[in-house]
Design an enzyme around this catalytic site. Structure first.
Site, mmCIF file in Angstrom:
data_model
loop_
_atom_site.group_PDB
_atom_site.id
_atom_site.type_symbol
_atom_site.label_atom_id
_atom_site.label_comp_id
_atom_site.label_asym_id
_atom_site.label_seq_id
_atom_site.Cartn_x
_atom_site.Cartn_y
_atom_site.Cartn_z
ATOM 1 N N GLY A 185 -12.499 -4.201 1.772
ATOM 2 C CA GLY A 185 -13.908 -3.808 1.891
ATOM 3 C C GLY A 185 -14.311 -2.788 0.832
ATOM 4 O O GLY A 185 -15.417 -2.846 0.286
ATOM 5 N N LYS A 209 -18.328 -16.629 2.912
ATOM 6 C CA LYS A 209 -19.769 -16.445 3.087
ATOM 7 C C LYS A 209 -20.501 -15.945 1.853
ATOM 8 O O LYS A 209 -20.047 -15.003 1.194
ATOM 9 C CB LYS A 209 -20.010 -15.441 4.214
ATOM 10 C CG LYS A 209 -19.598 -15.957 5.566
ATOM 11 C CD LYS A 209 -19.893 -14.907 6.609
ATOM 12 C CE LYS A 209 -19.525 -15.384 7.982
ATOM 13 N NZ LYS A 209 -19.537 -14.263 8.930
ATOM 14 N N GLY A 223 -8.000 -7.884 -1.054
ATOM 15 C CA GLY A 223 -8.119 -8.795 0.091
ATOM 16 C C GLY A 223 -7.332 -10.087 -0.073
ATOM 17 O O GLY A 223 -6.175 -10.081 -0.487
ATOM 18 N N ARG A 261 0.818 -1.217 0.000
ATOM 19 C CA ARG A 261 0.000 0.000 0.000
ATOM 20 C C ARG A 261 0.856 1.274 0.000
ATOM 21 O O ARG A 261 0.408 2.301 -0.500
ATOM 22 C CB ARG A 261 -0.950 -0.005 1.205
ATOM 23 C CG ARG A 261 -2.168 -0.878 0.957
ATOM 24 C CD ARG A 261 -3.074 -0.899 2.160
ATOM 25 N NE ARG A 261 -4.402 -1.382 1.803
ATOM 26 C CZ ARG A 261 -5.370 -1.600 2.696
ATOM 27 N NH1 ARG A 261 -5.158 -1.375 3.979
ATOM 28 N NH2 ARG A 261 -6.548 -2.024 2.300
HETATM 29 C C1 3PG Z 1 -8.717 -1.657 5.207
HETATM 30 O O1 3PG Z 1 -7.606 -2.147 5.402
HETATM 31 O O2 3PG Z 1 -9.740 -2.352 5.082
HETATM 32 C C2 3PG Z 1 -8.814 -0.170 5.058
HETATM 33 O O3 3PG Z 1 -7.618 0.446 5.364
HETATM 34 C C3 3PG Z 1 -9.936 0.366 5.900
HETATM 35 O O4 3PG Z 1 -9.734 0.021 7.238
HETATM 36 P P1 3PG Z 1 -11.001 -0.294 8.162
HETATM 37 O O5 3PG Z 1 -11.622 -1.560 7.619
HETATM 38 O O6 3PG Z 1 -10.446 -0.467 9.548
HETATM 39 O O7 3PG Z 1 -11.922 0.870 8.037
HETATM 40 MG MG MG Z 2 -11.411 -3.248 6.250
#
Ligand code: 3PG
Ligand code: MG
Length: 420
Positions: A398, A206, A375, A40
């Site tokens: 997310g 899920k 992810g 990142r």
């Molecule tokens: C992540 O890694 O999902 C983002 O940096 C957002 O973080 P958070 O899910 O804690 O809001």
């Molecule tokens: Mg997150």
């Protein structure tokens, strides 16, 4: 409407308040927090270099972990400042606060092209509350706002949304960084007008996490390949026994509806034709979270759609790998989100690794555009050392998922529109 980007900005001598997603994994080693994956940070370098070249004063703000409004030294961004400095090959001043005198002093001392990184913005509860007064405090050192934090753009927080509003109200510009622009291009535009066949691979635990994405992609994709534990909720919906597999019994209607929609839309919807199953056994050992470590015994491939009572499905089998790889080999556009099995455990990583290889092959041999939706699938590709063999890997988890669901991300919505 298209958003303004850093390319459109004149920032010479201006204070650029730049939100980045430096929420990187850290591990404690000999009392020090060490960054275990700097993807990142590296991903923001093009934006940083461009803004430095343009003569802006860069004030970087970010969050790390979920400190819930308290100073927690294990979630400090200090190690990130050191890594960023090494990557940029220039000093990065770290300020151990994100608002107030210390910040204003450090910024007042900046020359054009200098870089400052502020401490974890989530040390204040007001960040996640998107508190307007807090946004004003952050904005005190902002002439221009840039958001390159795609991974946090699904959060309407003070640094991702509130500050942009404050800057815009003053007549200042709010622009997307180059990473943000790339993320929106690949997860957005490229998938809106995909070269066909468009093959979507969805995995993960899920159905409930992915159902909105499935629903939306059934409108666009030619083929959907399902893997991971969520496949077993589909099995349950088809009336099979799922043994100890991870299932969501209350989501079988949802699964059935997806199957019906696929039929109506003439989307090829493939479920696993075989599985790697094993008997989970609780041991006396505890994991990092204090939960008993599960050992998997008698792992084997099964072509029986009914899972034995004492066993759980943990990966796709060789027959499924072949069938899915054949679809992937024909694809011109590929979107992959979610692993095919419990890939953290080597025994059950074969399916995920094979799919990673199939995606990399299709990219190289067919010129397919392969887009990895963040992810765990990114983790899996990196582990298989195939990260650079795909067209694009999202830095969002997310955020990617919400964006693929068709949601408007607050961090994007707050940016200035490009004037025509
Ligand atoms: C992540 O890694 O999902 C983002 O940096 C957002 O973080 P958070 O899910 O804690 O809001
Ligand atoms: Mg997150």
């Amino acid at each position: 409407m298209a958003k303004l980007t850093v390319r459109d900005l004149d920032v010479r001598g201006k204070r650029v308040f730049l939100r980045v997603d430096y929420n990187v994994p850290l591990e404690e080693k000999d009392g020090q927090m060490v960054i275990t994956d700097d993807t990142r940070i590296v991903a923001t370098l093009p934006t940083l270099k461009l803004l430095i070249e343009k003569g802006g004063k860069l004030i970087l703000t970010a969050h790390l972990g979920r400190p819930k409004g308290k100073r927690d030294v294990t979630m400090s961004l200090k190690p990130v400042a050191a890594r960023l400095s090494a990557l940029l090959g220039k000093p990065v001043t770290f300020v151990d606060d994100c608002i107030g005198d210390k910040v204003e002093k450090a910024v007042a001392a900046m020359k054009d092209g200098d870089v400052v990184l502020l401490e974890n913005v989530r040390y204040y509860n007001e960040e996640e509350e998107n508190d307007p007064a807090f946004a004003e405090k952050l904005a005190k050192v902002a002439d221009v706002y840039v958001n390159d934090a795609f991974g946090a753009a699904h959060r309407a927080h003070a640094s991702t949304e509130g500050v942009a509003r404050v800057v815009a109200k003053r007549g200042g510009k709010c622009a997307a960084g180059l990473l943000m622009e790339r993320e929106l291009k690949f997860l957005g535009d490229e998938l809106d007008r995909p070269a066909r066949p468009f093959v979507v691979i969805l995995g993960g635990a899920k159905v409930s996490d992915k159902i909105k994405v499935i629903d939306r992609l059934l409108e666009k994709a030619d083929v959907l390949l399902i893997g991971g534990a969520m496949a077993y909720t589909f099995r349950l919906a088809q009336g099979y026994k799922t043994g100890k597999s991870l299932v969501e019994p209350d989501k079988t209607d949802t699964a059935r509806a997806a199957l019906e929609k696929a039929k109506a839309k003439k989307v090829k919807f493939l479920l696993p034709v075989d599985d790697v199953i094993a008997v989970p056994v609780k041991t006396d050992k505890l994991d990092k979270k204090g939960k008993p470590v599960i050992e998997y015994q008698n792992a084997r491939t099964s072509t029986d759609m009914n899972c034995p009572d004492d066993a759980a499905g943990l990966d796709i089998g060789i027959g499924t790998i072949k069938a899915y790889s054949a679809e992937i080999a024909k694809a011109k556009t590929i979107l992959w989100n979610g692993p095919m099995g419990l890939f953290e455990n080597k025994q059950f990583a074969i399916g995920t690794n094979a799919i990673a290889l199939a995606v990399a092959d299709a990219t190289r041999k067919n010129g397919a555009k392969s887009i990895i939706g963040g992810g765990d699938s990114v983790k899996a590709l990196n582990r298989a050392k195939l990260g650079d063999k795909v067209t694009f890997m999202s830095t969002g988890g997310g955020a990617s998922l919400e964006f693929l669901e068709g949601a408007v991300l607050p961090g994007v919505a707050a940016l200035s529109d490009k004037s025509i």
